[in-house]
Design a protein around this motif. Structure first.
Motif, PDB file in Angstrom:
ATOM      1  N   GLY A   8       0.863  -1.242  -0.113  1.00 50.10           N
ATOM      2  CA  GLY A   8       0.031  -0.036   0.011  1.00 50.10           C
ATOM      3  C   GLY A   8       0.825   1.268   0.094  1.00 50.10           C
ATOM      4  N   GLY A   9       0.194   2.297   0.037  1.00 51.10           N
ATOM      5  CA  GLY A   9       0.862   3.779   0.039  1.00 51.10           C
ATOM      6  C   GLY A   9       2.036   3.652   0.960  1.00 51.10           C
ATOM      7  N   SER A  10       1.281   3.241   2.695  1.00 51.40           N
ATOM      8  CA  SER A  10       2.172   3.322   3.640  1.00 51.40           C
ATOM      9  C   SER A  10       2.337   2.295   4.520  1.00 51.40           C
ATOM     10  CB  SER A  10       1.588   4.648   4.526  1.00 51.40           C
ATOM     11  OG  SER A  10       0.298   4.076   4.856  1.00 51.40           O
ATOM     12  N   GLU A  27       0.160 -10.330   8.827  1.00 49.73           N
ATOM     13  CA  GLU A  27       0.753  -9.310   9.593  1.00 49.73           C
ATOM     14  C   GLU A  27       0.842  -7.904   8.419  1.00 49.73           C
ATOM     15  OE1 GLU A  27       5.200  -9.308  10.318  1.00 49.73           O
ATOM     16  OE2 GLU A  27       4.208 -10.745  11.547  1.00 49.73           O
ATOM     17  N   GLU A  28       0.467  -6.878   9.269  1.00 40.08           N
ATOM     18  CA  GLU A  28       0.872  -5.577   8.434  1.00 40.08           C
ATOM     19  C   GLU A  28       1.665  -4.677   9.307  1.00 40.08           C
ATOM     20  OE1 GLU A  28      -2.528  -2.584   7.821  1.00 40.08           O
ATOM     21  OE2 GLU A  28      -3.197  -4.293   7.152  1.00 40.08           O
ATOM     22  N   LYS A  29       2.566  -4.413   8.302  1.00 40.21           N
ATOM     23  CA  LYS A  29       3.888  -3.283   8.809  1.00 40.21           C
ATOM     24  C   LYS A  29       3.883  -2.087   8.064  1.00 40.21           C
ATOM     25  CE  LYS A  29       6.510  -6.155  11.059  1.00 40.21           C
ATOM     26  NZ  LYS A  29       7.831  -6.934  11.483  1.00 40.21           N
ATOM     27  N   TYR A  30       4.258  -1.071   8.846  1.00 34.69           N
ATOM     28  CA  TYR A  30       4.356   0.319   8.004  1.00 34.69           C
ATOM     29  C   TYR A  30       5.830   0.311   7.026  1.00 34.69           C
ATOM     30  CZ  TYR A  30       0.643   1.931  10.366  1.00 34.69           C
ATOM     31  OH  TYR A  30      -1.025   2.249  10.634  1.00 34.69           O
ATOM     32  N   LEU A  80       3.978   5.402  -3.753  1.00 33.71           N
ATOM     33  CA  LEU A  80       5.225   5.100  -2.788  1.00 33.71           C
ATOM     34  C   LEU A  80       6.513   5.728  -3.510  1.00 33.71           C
ATOM     35  CD1 LEU A  80       4.551   1.266  -3.717  1.00 33.71           C
ATOM     36  CD2 LEU A  80       4.438   2.202  -1.333  1.00 33.71           C
ATOM     37  N   GLY A  81       6.213   6.628  -4.338  1.00 34.39           N
ATOM     38  CA  GLY A  81       7.368   7.267  -4.878  1.00 34.39           C
ATOM     39  C   GLY A  81       8.324   6.609  -5.718  1.00 34.39           C
TER      40      GLY A  81
END
Ligand SMILES: [Zn+2]
Length: 294
Positions: A8-10, A27-30, A80-81
């Motif tokens: 995702g974006g972040s 799991e989800e991570k930044y 995401l640049g």
């Protein structure tokens, strides 16, 4: 056993997916930057997956990319640049597992086709409407994909001559009108709301359904949305359309007006009495499950 990753974006969602499309662990991570993306994926594979699932081999890793993918490379992912980034090769060097990339809307379409709302149809359209608009076409049971360039850029079909400036550099693109983020911002600005949080906006709409200015904003959003979607219907004549992204949370507010506009305004070449619009079933898991299907 496969690993499905939704970039995702972040944040990044990583899941271990079995052969029936069931997420066994996730799991989800930044994420901060592209080096961090590689690190997060590497850690998940080497630490978590290997511990939980030592006896099973991981066949491959699929990654859903919020942007343009061509020949298994990220060409551009604006949020995401990232530009021209060979994430698959970088990960394969570290992990020695085959890595495949695909655009996130196409991944979600694959997931809905196999396990969700589009399972019973041969010909369907999947649209992901959130900040931007993503799309995919399932035709005769297969995901349509041109060679070379990714294609199916519904979001960048022009629906207004000299219209809003789009991030792609053109004017009047469908995405600049269909973006749910822009729709929320318009309401927040018009009524001086402090938040564009989906729940706040939905509650505001439900509590002010007779307000004429609000009706005007919703009507003009629906008009633009129905023009863009009718163009897609006129080309592909799908049996059903499935809409995902945060749009799916506005089912009670936007679905009937959209259906009504498509059927009653003079937009469709082949007239019909009904049109099947589904709201994505797999929600946030569609990216992970779809990525595992690549
Ligand atoms: Zn555009």
């Amino acid at each position: 056993m496969k690993v499905g990753i939704d970039l995702g974006g972040s944040h990044i969602g990583i899941g271990l997916v079995d052969e029936n499309g069931k997420i066994l662990y996730k799991e989800e991570k930044y994420i901060k930057n592209k080096d961090n993306i590689e690190k997060v994926i590497e850690e998940f594979i080497t630490e978590k997956v290997m511990q939980i699932n030592l006896t099973n081999e991981i066949d491959s890793i699929g990654i859903a990319i919020p942007g343009t993918v061509s020949e298994n490379k990220i060409i551009k992912a604006v949020n995401l640049g990232i530009q021209d980034y060979d994430l698959a090769t970088e990960l394969e060097k570290i992990l020695h597992i085959k890595v495949k990339l695909k655009n996130d809307a196409k991944c979600a379409a694959l997931a809905e086709q196999k396990y969700g709302e589009l399972a019973q149809y041969e010909n369907s359209i999947f649209l992901c409407i959130g900040t931007g608009v993503g799309g995919a076409v399932i035709f005769n049971g297969k995901l349509l994909e041109p060679k070379g360039v990714p294609g199916f850029e519904f979001s960048h079909t022009i629906i207004h001559k000299n219209g809003n400036l789009c991030s792609c550099g053109k004017r009047g693109c469908f995405e600049t009108y269909a973006s749910l983020k822009k729709f929320k911002e318009k309401i927040a600005n018009e009524y001086n709301l402090n938040s564009i949080d989906g729940e706040v906006i939905r509650e505001f709409i439900r509590n002010n359904s007779t307000d004429s200015r609000l009706k005007y904003i919703i009507n003009s959003y629906i008009q633009d949305l129905s023009i863009g979607i009718s163009n897609i219907i006129n080309i592909f004549e799908p049996e059903a359309i499935c809409i995902g992204g945060s749009f799916a949370e506005y089912e009670d507010i936007l679905k009937q007006p959209l259906k009504k506009a498509l059927l009653e305004e003079n937009l469709l070449f082949n007239k019909r009495d009904d049109i099947i619009i589904k709201h994505a079933k797999l929600k946030n898991d569609a990216g992970i499950i779809g990525a595992a299907l690549i």
